[in-house]
Design an enzyme around this catalytic site. Structure first.
Site, short mmCIF file in Angstrom:
data_model
loop_
_atom_site.label_atom_id
_atom_site.label_comp_id
_atom_site.label_asym_id
_atom_site.label_seq_id
_atom_site.Cartn_x
_atom_site.Cartn_y
_atom_site.Cartn_z
CG HIS A 93 50.00 41.46 -59.80
ND1 HIS A 93 51.05 41.06 -59.01
CD2 HIS A 93 50.35 41.14 -61.07
CE1 HIS A 93 52.01 40.55 -59.75
NE2 HIS A 93 51.62 40.58 -61.02
CG ASP B 291 48.10 44.55 -54.49
OD1 ASP B 291 49.17 43.97 -54.24
OD2 ASP B 291 47.98 45.41 -55.38
CG ASP C 63 56.08 37.06 -49.43
OD1 ASP C 63 57.21 37.54 -49.19
OD2 ASP C 63 55.93 35.95 -49.97
#
Length: 337
Positions: free
Chosen positions: A225, A229, A255
């Protein structure tokens, strides 16, 4: 005269909306009460080095010029505070070494500090005359009262400014996507109506692009993650560098990103512009992304671009239409792989 003063002071407190207007009214009343030639408000800078005459009232020959700045250490105001002598009717005999007093011709002088709510010294409220004058207890009381009122007024203004700044900061946070620092969904739907209104006034179409990052879940699953990010931040940076101040840009969540702009006045030209817009975004978002933890050669996003007539379509209708076109593009991209 006391009743007239109280009545006028009440009117001033209710009517004056600026510090300058408020102080000038008080200086005029202070002149009447003290019978001095000049009355003025000073401000001491934050470092306690300079004193400036903010506002002054001069009714006779003596002139205390507004904007005059002198070293705080050399002022009569500081001497009065240090010596505990707010009133002096023989300045030449007492403070004969004061060059400022000599140049201005001050013989009688009275001042009191203007304090703010936190106990900080803001400046001084003063009255001066070239003649020797007595000071009545009433005049001294009025001087102190006016200094307190000015201090409260300034403190109130400062608190109001701090509140406005805090509110602006809170608004900015509430309209900003925390991860990418782009405008968030709320900000986008705040800005789109303004864009549509301007475009309608100029008889121009609006181009709305909706982008969904294909394969973003796989990036998260493969690299983690944190990398996901970082990828979103890189996408946002590319979009931000591409967008102009007249365009609406934002992250709708997850997204999904949106960009909108005013297009040409002629529909066929707007259609061509929409095609060019999509091609530009596709090239912008695809390609190599060198992140701290990994390297991604990104195949690109699914993009839907529509032409909206701002005289007919609402921003919400346009966004939903662009979203639908984006899903058609996603189907085609999946079918081609």
């Amino acid at each position: 005269m006391t009743e007239n003063l109280i009545e006028r002071l009440s009117t001033v407190l209710e009517s004056e909306k600026t510090l300058e207007g408020f102080v000038r009214q008080l200086l005029e009343m202070l002149e009447l009460v003290t019978e001095m030639e000049s009355t003025y408000l000073t401000r001491i800078d934050a470092d306690g080095i300079q004193q400036q005459i903010l506002f002054s009232r001069n009714s006779k020959e003596m002139q205390i010029p507004e904007g005059l700045t002198v070293p705080w250490e050399d002022t009569l105001c500081k001497r009065a505070l240090d010596e505990g002598r707010p009133f002096n009717r023989d300045v030449p005999g007492t403070w004969g070494d004061s060059q400022a007093a000599k140049q201005l011709g001050i013989t009688t002088y009275i001042s009191t500090p203007v304090m703010l709510g936190e106990g900080d010294l803001y400046g001084t409220l003063c009255a001066a005359s070239s003649q020797s004058h007595p000071l009545s207890p009433r005049a001294e009381q009025v001087l102190q009262l006016f200094a307190e009122l000015i201090g409260q007024y300034i403190h109130k203004e400062q608190l109001l400014q701090q509140l406005q700044e805090a509110n602006a900061a809170l608004t900015a946070v509430s309209f900003t996507d925390e991860l990418t620092s782009l405008p968030n969904r709320r900000a986008v739907f705040e800005q789109l109506p303004k864009l549509f209104s301007r475009a309608c006034a100029d008889s121009r179409y609006v181009l709305v692009a909706f982008a969904d990052l294909d394969g973003f879940k796989q990036i998260n699953d493969r690299y983690g993650h944190e990398a996901g990010d970082a990828f979103l931040k890189s996408i946002a940076q590319r979009l931000r560098q591409q967008a102009t101040s007249d365009e609406v840009l934002g992250r709708l969540g997850g997204d999904e990103f949106i960009m909108a702009m005013a297009g040409p006045e002629i529909y066929d030209q707007a259609i061509d512009a929409a095609g060019a817009f999509k091609a530009r975004l596709a090239a912008l978002l695809s390609g190599e992304y060198q992140l701290e933890s990994c390297f991604i050669d990104y195949a690109g996003a699914s993009i839907g671009v529509i032409v909206a007539n701002p005289a007919i379509a609402t921003p919400d209708m346009a966004v939903r239409a662009a979203d639908a076109v984006m899903y058609e593009d996603k189907k085609r991209r999946r079918a081609s792989h």
